[in-house]
Design a protein around this motif. Structure first.
Motif, PDB file in Angstrom:
ATOM      1  N   LYS A 242     -11.680  -3.670  -0.375  1.00 14.84           N
ATOM      2  CA  LYS A 242     -11.074  -3.907   0.931  1.00 14.84           C
ATOM      3  C   LYS A 242     -10.821  -2.599   1.675  1.00 14.84           C
ATOM      4  CE  LYS A 242      -7.434  -6.724   3.060  1.00 14.84           C
ATOM      5  NZ  LYS A 242      -8.283  -7.597   3.860  1.00 14.84           N
ATOM      6  N   LYS A 243      -9.587  -2.121   1.684  1.00 14.04           N
ATOM      7  CA  LYS A 243      -9.271  -0.926   2.478  1.00 14.04           C
ATOM      8  C   LYS A 243     -10.022   0.307   1.967  1.00 14.04           C
ATOM      9  CE  LYS A 243      -6.177  -3.186   4.891  1.00 14.04           C
ATOM     10  NZ  LYS A 243      -6.471  -3.567   6.275  1.00 14.04           N
TER      11      LYS A 243
ATOM     12  N   ASP B 188      -9.773  -9.006   9.437  1.00 11.21           N
ATOM     13  CA  ASP B 188      -9.243  -7.672   9.109  1.00 11.21           C
ATOM     14  C   ASP B 188     -10.243  -6.535   9.281  1.00 11.21           C
ATOM     15  OD1 ASP B 188      -6.979  -6.143   8.222  1.00 11.21           O
ATOM     16  OD2 ASP B 188      -7.893  -5.946   6.244  1.00 11.21           O
TER      17      ASP B 188
ATOM     18  N   ARG C 171       1.801 -12.249  -0.330  1.00  8.17           N
ATOM     19  CA  ARG C 171       0.445 -12.494   0.181  1.00  8.17           C
ATOM     20  C   ARG C 171      -0.163 -13.783  -0.349  1.00  8.17           C
ATOM     21  NH1 ARG C 171      -1.977  -8.291   3.602  1.00  8.17           N
ATOM     22  NH2 ARG C 171      -0.317  -6.758   3.719  1.00  8.17           N
TER      23      ARG C 171
ATOM     24  N   PHE D 245      -6.621   4.360   7.386  1.00 10.05           N
ATOM     25  CA  PHE D 245      -7.878   3.870   6.805  1.00 10.05           C
ATOM     26  C   PHE D 245      -9.109   4.704   7.129  1.00 10.05           C
ATOM     27  CE2 PHE D 245      -5.243  -0.011   7.778  1.00 10.05           C
ATOM     28  CZ  PHE D 245      -4.790  -0.188   6.470  1.00 10.05           C
TER      29      PHE D 245
ATOM     30  N   HIS E 226     -11.149  -1.475  11.542  1.00  7.90           N
ATOM     31  CA  HIS E 226     -10.030  -2.342  11.150  1.00  7.90           C
ATOM     32  C   HIS E 226      -9.856  -3.396  12.249  1.00  7.90           C
ATOM     33  CE1 HIS E 226      -5.478  -2.467   9.867  1.00  7.90           C
ATOM     34  NE2 HIS E 226      -6.176  -3.412   9.282  1.00  7.90           N
TER      35      HIS E 226
ATOM     36  N   SER F 182      -1.328  -2.886  11.429  1.00  7.43           N
ATOM     37  CA  SER F 182      -0.803  -3.898  10.523  1.00  7.43           C
ATOM     38  C   SER F 182       0.459  -4.503  11.152  1.00  7.43           C
ATOM     39  CB  SER F 182      -0.447  -3.269   9.170  1.00  7.43           C
ATOM     40  OG  SER F 182      -1.553  -2.531   8.684  1.00  7.43           O
TER      41      SER F 182
ATOM     42  N   ARG G  25       0.848  -1.186   0.000  1.00  6.39           N
ATOM     43  CA  ARG G  25       0.000   0.000   0.000  1.00  6.39           C
ATOM     44  C   ARG G  25       0.887   1.241   0.000  1.00  6.39           C
ATOM     45  NH1 ARG G  25      -1.979   1.012   4.376  1.00  6.39           N
ATOM     46  NH2 ARG G  25      -1.384  -0.717   5.694  1.00  6.39           N
TER      47      ARG G  25
HETATM   48  C1  OXD Z   1      -3.566  -5.219   5.606  1.00 10.74           C
HETATM   49  C2  OXD Z   1      -3.017  -4.054   6.322  1.00 10.74           C
HETATM   50  O1  OXD Z   1      -3.061  -5.574   4.527  1.00 10.74           O
HETATM   51  O2  OXD Z   1      -3.563  -3.690   7.362  1.00 10.74           O
HETATM   52  O3  OXD Z   1      -4.543  -5.800   6.110  1.00 10.74           O
HETATM   53  O4  OXD Z   1      -2.022  -3.475   5.868  1.00 10.74           O
END
Ligand code: OXD
Ligand code: MN
Length: 593
Positions: free
Chosen positions: A205-206, A277, A369, A449, A226, A248, A69
């Motif tokens: 996701k994020k 998550d 991952r 986030f 989160h 994280s 990220r």
């Molecule tokens: C994830 C993060 O990948 O929090 O879940 O960075």
């Protein structure tokens, strides 16, 4: 596939701009997905792994400049900078759209644009929210198929509703200088360009489930957090649920899939995973909080995952999984650092370069991952698909603190708990950097986030507290206390269950605690140490004295911490921080005086 005019006109507008050669709507059928897998294999975008070893599994390498990220290039584009707050990057929406539209113009020429309808949360659930991601990457389609619910059923559930989340992703040239991950909360819009890495491009996701959803949650009276969600089953069959927020790299996936210590297993205790998550949380009709995991899979960090550290995660990756930036073995299997002590020889590293495991270099990228379907997880909760979610007894915050934070403490009440979340932090450890005590504040693990001003986010937490007639209790844990030689004082992993059981005992009013300056700390004898076999170092076994030492509240350390908390709060417009949190800060200062 749909008559939804808002969807149709937005897809037309975006594809008129990006100019793909072909537009393909994803219906979610296995035939269509299989054809896409075959196409991606034919171009080398993915590689089919050994189907006897790993049925349904594929391998992918990202560009070497595109492996994580990018917080520095992630923006929250609210009309004013104040709405985004001091912890987010901001640019005026018009200016950002202008910049992005230039980058997107014609960027899909010669490519196919996939129109991907997806749902966060079980389709049809009152929690569910729908999105459409436009992407020029088959890898994204295949990952989203694991991480979310996709296809025709989502369009059917959306009907004519124009209130879907718009996501536009284009790989473009993977140019780092022009990589942007941008959120327009007021427009329900996410734009991602010049990346192919999961966290930047799996927009459900994020980007959606945390940044956009946190903003929606504030407006609509719910919370996007989160947090992992787990259930603890007692020998009598009763199950209590906990959500927990950690920054994280603090072991969320491991805690979510915890294996109880043998002696508790024998008694009949079990742990069930609801999520690892993200949690979407609402107040139920009975005044309790209910949480769902809006995702449908795990996007987990591979290195360090092994049969001991997390057998459930490992088992989840044995079929229908996509591996990214790990090592592919000669047999068409996968390997990463920490999987076992037998690195493969004569193969390439994650970059695709010849690699010698004996020269000390890493084979897998540290952020490599696995994307694994939740249904593969041996300890997946039977409530995973429950559209109403699971009732929450306790909310746990935590971070990696070499010192200062005790193993566990309980907030005095909801508002104090919000304060405890707001001062969450992780420290670099001696082992990692040589300098103990470098603190990064990461409130509620939401620093990267939160889709709006963190001060307003804290206010939302305070306001939510007023709506919950049966409030969960709030706790803080720290599995990472070190002794003076830099050795971990607490065994962690499955033994964390012992702390979770104390937490649930507190929620049930079954045990007493000691009131300290920072909140309630356990009496050492109330944490069950039976069968615990852990050596801190040399001949120092973990025992009740060791436990007492990690339950102490060292005033001097806390006074130091207070200064760092004040400095962090000082970044905000003081009016943005809820008065309740200022009051808690003052109380802490007074208690420590
Ligand atoms: C994830 C993060 O990948 O929090 O879940 O960075
Ligand atoms: Mn995360």
């Amino acid at each position: 596939m749909t008559k939804n005019q808002a969807v149709l006109s937005w897809v037309k507008e975006m594809t008129d701009m990006t100019k793909p050669d072909r537009i393909v709507w994803i219906d979610g059928s296995e035939e269509q997905l299989e054809a896409l897998r075959a196409e991606a294999c034919s171009t080398g975008e993915i590689v089919k792994l050994n189907q006897e070893l790993l049925p349904g599994c594929y391998y992918h390498r990202t560009a070497v400049n595109d492996v994580a990220r990018v917080e520095g290039r992630t923006f929250i584009c609210t009309p004013t900078k104040e709405e985004a707050g001091p912890t987010n990057n901001w640019m005026a929406p018009d200016e950002m759209y202008d910049k992005l539209w230039k980058l997107y113009t014609g960027c899909m020429m010669g490519r196919t644009c996939y129109v991907l309808p997806y749902s966060m949360g079980p389709v049809g659930s009152p929690f569910a929210k729908y999105g459409i991601e436009l992407t020029d990457s088959i890898y994204v389609v295949l990952n989203m198929n694991i991480m979310t619910r996709i296809g025709q059923k989502v369009l059917d559930a959306m009907g004519d509703d124009p209130g879907f989340i718009k996501g536009l992703h284009a790989k473009a040239d993977l140019d780092e200088e022009n990589r942007y991950i941008v959120h327009f909360p007021q427009d329900n819009t996410i734009c991602s360009i010049n990346s192919g890495y999961g966290g930047n491009v799996l927009l459900g996701k994020k980007c959606f489930a945390l940044r956009i959803a946190s903003y929606l949650g504030r407006n609509e009276g719910w919370m996007a957090e989160h947090m992992l969600i787990l259930g603890i089953e007692y020998p009598d069959g009763d199950i209590k649920y906990i959500t927990a927020a950690f920054p994280s790299a603090c072991g969320k996936t491991n805690l979510a899939m915890l294996i109880p210590p043998e002696y508790l297993r024998k008694k009949g205790y079990k742990v069930w995973t609801v999520g690892d998550d993200i949690a979407w949380i609402r107040v139920g009709e009975d005044g309790r909080l209910y949480a769902v995991n809006p995702e449908n899979g795990f996007f987990g960090v591979a290195p360090g995952t092994n049969a001991k550290s997390n057998p459930n995660a490992l088992a989840s990756t044995r079929k229908d999984t996509i591996f990214t930036n790990v090592v592919m073995t000669k047999e068409g299997g996968v390997w990463w650092e920490g999987l076992d002590k037998n690195p493969p020889h004569g193969v390439n590293n994650w970059k695709g370069e010849p690699w010698d495991p004996d020269d000390g270099s890493k084979g897998a990228h540290p952020n490599s991952r696995f994307t694994a379907p939740a249904v593969n997880c041996p300890c997946l909760s039977s409530e995973f698909e429950n559209p109403k979610g699971v009732p929450i007894s306790a909310i746990v915050f935590g971070g990696r603190r070499a010192k200062t934070a005790p193993l566990v403490y309980q907030a005095r009440d909801w508002n104090h708990g919000v304060f405890v979340g707001s001062i969450m932090a992780s420290e670099t450890t001696a082992a990692a950097s040589g300098a103990v005590g470098v603190v990064r504040r990461d409130p509620m693990a939401m620093l990267p986030f939160c889709g709006y001003n963190m001060g307003d986010y804290w206010q939302h937490w305070i306001d939510m507290g007023k709506k919950i007639s049966q409030q969960p209790k709030i706790f803080n844990v720290n599995w990472f206390r070190l002794n003076e030689n830099g050795k971990f004082m607490w065994p962690g992993f499955g033994d964390n269950m012992r702390v979770l059981l104390w937490i649930l005992d507190r929620c049930a009013g079954k045990v007493d605690a000691v009131e300290t300056e920072i909140g309630y700390v356990p009496k050492a004898e109330d944490i069950d140490l039976e069968g615990l076999d852990y050596t801190i170092e040399g001949d120092q076994k973990f025992d009740i004295d060791a436990l007492k030492s990690i339950l102490t509240v060292e005033k001097d350390w806390w006074k130091e911490d207070l200064e760092s908390i004040k400095a962090f709060y000082g970044k905000f417009d003081p009016k943005k921080i809820p008065q309740e949190l200022w009051d808690e800060l003052a109380k802490l200062e007074k208690n420590l005086a």
